[in-house]
Design a protein around this motif. Structure first.
Motif, PDB file in Angstrom:
ATOM      1  N   ALA A  58       1.668 -35.441  52.886  1.00  0.00           N
ATOM      2  CA  ALA A  58       2.571 -36.427  53.466  1.00  0.00           C
ATOM      3  C   ALA A  58       3.122 -35.992  54.811  1.00  0.00           C
ATOM      4  O   ALA A  58       3.589 -36.817  55.577  1.00  0.00           O
ATOM      5  CB  ALA A  58       3.731 -36.686  52.505  1.00  0.00           C
ATOM      6  N   SER A  59       3.066 -34.688  55.107  1.00  0.00           N
ATOM      7  CA  SER A  59       3.776 -34.251  56.305  1.00  0.00           C
ATOM      8  C   SER A  59       2.906 -34.258  57.559  1.00  0.00           C
ATOM      9  O   SER A  59       3.371 -33.910  58.629  1.00  0.00           O
ATOM     10  CB  SER A  59       4.391 -32.871  56.081  1.00  0.00           C
ATOM     11  OG  SER A  59       3.394 -31.931  55.847  1.00  0.00           O
ATOM     12  N   LEU A  60       1.645 -34.649  57.426  1.00  0.00           N
ATOM     13  CA  LEU A  60       0.801 -34.770  58.617  1.00  0.00           C
ATOM     14  C   LEU A  60       0.445 -36.235  58.809  1.00  0.00           C
ATOM     15  O   LEU A  60      -0.017 -36.893  57.887  1.00  0.00           O
ATOM     16  CB  LEU A  60      -0.490 -33.964  58.454  1.00  0.00           C
ATOM     17  CG  LEU A  60      -0.333 -32.479  58.132  1.00  0.00           C
ATOM     18  CD1 LEU A  60      -1.693 -31.837  57.970  1.00  0.00           C
ATOM     19  CD2 LEU A  60       0.436 -31.764  59.219  1.00  0.00           C
ATOM     20  N   SER A  61       0.661 -36.723  60.013  1.00  0.00           N
ATOM     21  CA  SER A  61       0.366 -38.124  60.276  1.00  0.00           C
ATOM     22  C   SER A  61      -1.138 -38.359  60.173  1.00  0.00           C
ATOM     23  O   SER A  61      -1.923 -37.698  60.838  1.00  0.00           O
ATOM     24  CB  SER A  61       0.847 -38.499  61.666  1.00  0.00           C
ATOM     25  OG  SER A  61       0.408 -39.790  61.982  1.00  0.00           O
ATOM     26  N   PRO A  62      -1.570 -39.299  59.329  1.00  0.00           N
ATOM     27  CA  PRO A  62      -3.001 -39.470  59.093  1.00  0.00           C
ATOM     28  C   PRO A  62      -3.762 -40.016  60.300  1.00  0.00           C
ATOM     29  O   PRO A  62      -4.979 -39.979  60.322  1.00  0.00           O
ATOM     30  CB  PRO A  62      -3.052 -40.454  57.930  1.00  0.00           C
ATOM     31  CG  PRO A  62      -1.756 -41.172  57.973  1.00  0.00           C
ATOM     32  CD  PRO A  62      -0.762 -40.195  58.508  1.00  0.00           C
ATOM     33  N   ARG A  63      -3.050 -40.519  61.289  1.00  0.00           N
ATOM     34  CA  ARG A  63      -3.738 -41.154  62.415  1.00  0.00           C
ATOM     35  C   ARG A  63      -3.843 -40.276  63.645  1.00  0.00           C
ATOM     36  O   ARG A  63      -4.272 -40.727  64.690  1.00  0.00           O
ATOM     37  CB  ARG A  63      -3.041 -42.458  62.763  1.00  0.00           C
ATOM     38  CG  ARG A  63      -3.293 -43.520  61.739  1.00  0.00           C
ATOM     39  CD  ARG A  63      -2.566 -44.768  62.059  1.00  0.00           C
ATOM     40  NE  ARG A  63      -2.743 -45.718  60.990  1.00  0.00           N
ATOM     41  CZ  ARG A  63      -2.039 -45.718  59.864  1.00  0.00           C
ATOM     42  NH1 ARG A  63      -1.104 -44.813  59.699  1.00  0.00           N
ATOM     43  NH2 ARG A  63      -2.265 -46.599  58.930  1.00  0.00           N
TER      44      ARG A  63
ATOM     45  N   GLU B  64       7.499 -37.954  55.398  1.00  0.00           N
ATOM     46  CA  GLU B  64       7.697 -36.561  55.773  1.00  0.00           C
ATOM     47  C   GLU B  64       7.166 -36.263  57.162  1.00  0.00           C
ATOM     48  O   GLU B  64       7.737 -35.464  57.881  1.00  0.00           O
ATOM     49  CB  GLU B  64       7.048 -35.647  54.741  1.00  0.00           C
ATOM     50  CG  GLU B  64       8.099 -35.070  53.815  1.00  0.00           C
ATOM     51  CD  GLU B  64       7.541 -34.107  52.812  1.00  0.00           C
ATOM     52  OE1 GLU B  64       6.385 -33.669  52.954  1.00  0.00           O
ATOM     53  OE2 GLU B  64       8.267 -33.794  51.867  1.00  0.00           O
ATOM     54  N   TYR B  65       6.081 -36.916  57.563  1.00  0.00           N
ATOM     55  CA  TYR B  65       5.575 -36.562  58.889  1.00  0.00           C
ATOM     56  C   TYR B  65       6.441 -37.122  60.001  1.00  0.00           C
ATOM     57  O   TYR B  65       6.447 -36.600  61.108  1.00  0.00           O
ATOM     58  CB  TYR B  65       4.099 -36.919  59.063  1.00  0.00           C
ATOM     59  CG  TYR B  65       3.692 -38.359  58.970  1.00  0.00           C
ATOM     60  CD1 TYR B  65       3.082 -38.839  57.828  1.00  0.00           C
ATOM     61  CD2 TYR B  65       3.865 -39.222  60.036  1.00  0.00           C
ATOM     62  CE1 TYR B  65       2.661 -40.148  57.732  1.00  0.00           C
ATOM     63  CE2 TYR B  65       3.453 -40.536  59.956  1.00  0.00           C
ATOM     64  CZ  TYR B  65       2.848 -40.991  58.792  1.00  0.00           C
ATOM     65  OH  TYR B  65       2.432 -42.285  58.706  1.00  0.00           O
TER      66      TYR B  65
END
Lengths: 340, 526
Positions: free
Chosen positions: B368-373, A232-233
């Protein structure tokens, strides 16, 4: 420097794997030593103080005439005549091991290969060259070969896998078929054929190996990209209008990096083993170069001189197991489920 | 009434990375015979852990400390040995889980999975299975026996799970969010089934849920849990009519406020004509695939005016999300899209890019919609780097801070990473990321369904505030009628890719025309 908590966590995980951590330490020390091989095992002094000036014969070629000798050629620092000349106007310091990888010891009391002695700690090979010196240089060349091959094939593998995985469809289809055919080519035959009409140098060997080794990473990276492009991201970034190149590098690639970094140590040890086996078979580096594979071959040819085979075996197995242990620790470090 | 299970002073503590989390603190409750006790609370309040502990599906180890008592038939479940436990688990106390998709083994057929639960293998197993399946309302049970889980729908799978749970006539059935993963209409059927079975077999039911509507409907007594502590425990009617604890009040009043209806007609911002979305069945290189393409959206046409909110409701698989993604061209579609009277449907990605800042999307799962990095700063300002290349770094940071303030986040948290935020905060970050480009139309694809009730209400509140302030237009997609009702001006009901009903909000709720809308409305608990 801005260290993300993720990096800190990974470092902590890496250190928590004691075996891997110490392997990494030992390996870096060994590698550091072997980088300065010229100052540790050489038939030239580390430095010469002559006429009140310091010279580094390792770095510059100094003719014998400079010291007041006869020949225009480079001084032979093991010649008692040259040593006398230098001692008259200054002094010199020889390295720990007074042999380079190609220095032939002509003063052997027994026919070569000679057994270990105080002069040659691990003995000499069948051409009278010091085994320890050859091991140090051989270690360096194999690690260099392995590192360069790993880095280059990772770059190509990530690039190819990334494009196939990200775009999918026809590019992926044809890319995969190409790889299937390409990986069917017999690498060893190719090397034997090539080495029959040119003498394979370090770089030529590297190039040929590179033609085939990039495929090992390609599959993993492709799979990661295929998976991550539907995250999703990634979709959210696409909805913001981010272009494909940036999407791949900023959002998708970090996902693939975990898989890549996990595989890398194993590719590294794999390429070192490949170089050794090529040298063993005689299709590797040009004759005379210090290589572990060539020493294994000598050990096989001279079973009466076990110090040859044993030293090569111990060095190789140490090197490969250290790398595998480091690899395991790296894998732990990147495992998100790992709890310490 | 006789007490069936007596849980006394239960403490559960997790330890990881030198951090300790007290998941449950000193909880005590009893379950009487034949009664339905509901444990409600937000996610992370310790409800599920409590259930797992009673079943002894988690046990004390170096990272987990459990203390307290759970007395069942004069035995403390928490220190029984494994073999005695085996005679209780699945026979006296059984459990159904939240996710029916993953709780059945995909490699075994239904018959095998159900007979596995029987304590003794008999020749009459097959007929027993068929009776059980009839009991849980599965049609054609004889045929279903040989089917595999993938051939069943989510609701049917949950029914199979229930059949397995009641196979040995248990005294207590623990249901851990049994309907959360299901559509509203199915939810109602499953709950009715559970309630009917409970009365028929005189079992007790321990229902774990975050949905107060369900609790109100079927529970006899309620325990309200907050951060591991049971803050209130009483009869259902008392809890709902006279809540004592502040947290209970907060939960009950977590109803989103409603949007003021705009009277005057504004200009149309987006009009959609005959939108079709196909999912192609891929033909292989050599063989043509004879299966027809799956059509997710069929001839959809609608218009939406500036400042309006269009709510799209439907069950999963009705094509709601496909509409959302087709509108911002994340998937290919056929038909005409007019944005401010310009046809954008035929534009290439490159020329459509300039419209991307006007139409934004917010996704369902804020995890899920935010990039973890990436840091929050990087995430929020990413769109700026694309559309306003001439802005300096300083201006971007200032803008980011401003927008963070707008969505109710502390601007000092810029350099943090997404995992340091809660679900609600993350959804605010996602909203900030969309808002910073100054869009006119925002598509919200189930933005609240991954969040807790109280947080949902906050997010809805924020969305309404932002809409008033910036004159935004929303397309709001959800299966939750409560939230749709709060936000929308017009509502579109979708079923298998078609519009079932498209009306003003008032008309839909007061006079639903189609049967489908009626069943949707009746199955939602308000």
């Amino acid at each position: 420097m801005n260290v993300s908590p993720l990096t800190i966590r990974r470092l902590r995980n890496f250190r928590a794997n004691k075996r891997g951590y110490y392997s990494a330490l030992i390996f870096s020390v060994l590698f550091l030593i072997s980088i300065f091989a010229e100052f540790i095992a050489n038939d030239k002094p580390i430095f010469v103080v002559f006429d009140g000036q310091i010279h580094f014969p390792v770095l510059e070629k100094i003719p014998e005439t400079f010291y007041g000798g006869e020949f225009e050629t480079e001084a032979d620092y093991k010649d008692p005549y040259v040593i006398d000349l230098i001692d008259k106007k200054g002094f010199s310091l020889m390295p720990l091991i007074e042999y380079s990888y190609d220095t032939i010891n002509y003063d052997l009391k027994v026919p070569s290969p000679s057994p270990p002695s105080f002069e040659n700690l691990l003995g000499t090979d069948d051409q009278g060259r010091d085994v320890l010196a050859r091991l140090i240089y051989g270690f360096r060349i194999s690690v260099f070969f392995g590192l360069t091959l790993t880095i280059l094939s990772s770059i190509i593998g990530i690039f190819a896998g990334g494009i196939q995985g990200f775009y999918g469809g026809k590019i992926d289809l044809f890319g995969q078929r190409f790889i299937e055919i390409w990986s069917g080519l017999p690498v060893l035959y190719l090397l034997i054929i090539i080495s029959s009409f040119i003498e394979p140098s370090f770089w030529i060997l590297l190039f040929i190996m590179l033609l085939f080794s990039w495929m090992s990473l390609e599959g993993v990276v492709r799979a990661e990209f295929l998976r991550a492009r539907n995250f999703e991201y990634v979709k959210a970034a696409k909805a913001l209008g981010v272009n494909n190149t940036k999407l791949m590098f900023k959002h998708v690639l970090p996902n693939a990096m975990v898989a890549t970094l996990t595989l890398m140590p194993f590719i590294l040890s794999g390429s070192i083993a490949t170089l050794t086996s090529l040298d063993f078979l005689g299709f590797g580096l040009p004759p005379g170069s210090p290589s572990l594979g060539e020493m294994v071959a000598q050990g096989k040819a001279n079973l009466q001189a076990p110090w040859l085979g044993l030293s090569a075996f111990i060095t190789l197995s140490l090197q490969l197991s250290l790398l595998v242990f480091v690899g395991e620790a790296v894998r732990d470090a990147f495992d998100p489920r790992k709890v310490i | 009434m006789k007490t069936l299970l007596d849980v006394k002073n239960l403490n559960i503590t997790f330890k990881f990375n030198e951090q300790t989390v007290e998941a449950v603190r000193g909880s005590s409750f009893i379950i009487n015979k034949g009664e339905c006790l509901a444990i409600v609370g937000e996610s992370g309040s310790g409800k599920s852990v409590t259930a797992l502990t009673i079943m002894r599906l988690i046990r004390s180890n170096s990272q987990l400390k459990i203390s307290g008592k759970a007395i069942y038939e004069n035995k403390n479940l928490l220190n029984l040995d494994e073999s005695t436990l085996q005679n209780i688990r699945g026979k006296k106390i059984s459990m159904i889980f939240q996710e029916p998709m993953t709780s059945l083994n995909p490699l075994h057929n239904i018959e095998k999975q159900i007979t596995e639960c029987f304590s003794k293998r008999q020749s009459s197993d097959k007929s027993k299975c068929i009776n059980l399946l009839k009991e849980v309302g599965i049609e054609n049970p004889e045929i279903r026996l040989s089917h595999y889980p993938h051939q069943l729908s989510g609701g049917q799978r949950q029914r199979i799970m229930i059949a397995m749970a009641i196979a040995n006539n248990p005294d207590l059935l623990i249901a851990d969010e049994p309907t959360t993963a299901l559509d509203v209409t199915i939810q109602k059927q499953i709950l009715d089934l559970l309630d009917r079975l409970r009365k028929k077999y005189k079992m007790s039911l321990l229902l774990i849920t975050h949905d107060l509507g369900i609790v109100k409907k079927i529970a006899d007594r309620v325990c309200v849990m907050e951060k591991g502590i049971i803050v209130e425990q009483n009869k259902t009617s008392k809890v709902f009519n006279h809540p004592v604890h502040n947290y209970t009040k907060k939960l009950i009043n977590a109803e989103p406020r409603e949007k003021k209806i705009i009277k005057k007609k504004k200009e149309t911002i987006l009009s959609v004509n005959n939108l079709n979305v196909f999912y192609k069945n891929k033909s292989s290189f050599f063989f043509k695939n004879k299966n027809q393409d799956f059509q997710a959206v069929k001839n959809l046409s609608f218009e939406i005016a500036k400042g309006e909110t269009l709510g799209i409701v439907g069950e999963s698989g009705s094509g709601k999300s496909s509409v959302a993604q087709a509108l911002i061209k994340l998937i290919s579609s056929e038909g005409d899209l007019f944005f401010k009277k310009k046809n954008i449907s035929q534009l290439e990605e490159r020329s459509f890019r300039s419209y991307r800042k006007d139409i934004q999307i917010i996704f369902q799962d804020p995890f899920a919609s935010l990039s973890p990095r990436l840091t929050i700063q990087d995430i929020i300002s990413e769109g700026l780097e694309v559309h306003y290349k001439d802005k300096t770094k300083k201006e971007m940071i200032d803008l980011t801070k401003e927008i963070m303030h707008d969505v109710g986040l502390d601007p000092s948290m810029l350099s943090r990473y997404p995992h340091e935020f809660s679900g609600g905060q993350r959804q605010r970050i996602a909203i900030a990321r969309a808002l910073i480009l100054g869009p006119e139309l925002i598509i919200l694809d189930e933005p609240t369904s991954a969040l807790d009730m109280t947080v949902q209400a906050q997010i809805v509140d924020l969305l309404l505030k932002l809409q008033e302030k910036k004159e935004l237009t929303y397309i709001f997609i959800s299966h939750d009628l409560k939230i749709i009702r709060a936000l929308s001006d017009k509502i579109m009901v979708m079923k298998s890719g078609n519009i079932v009903e498209f009306e003003e909000k008032k008309k839909i709720f007061s006079k639903p025309q189609s049967d489908y809308t009626k069943s949707l409305l009746s199955s939602a608990y308000f």
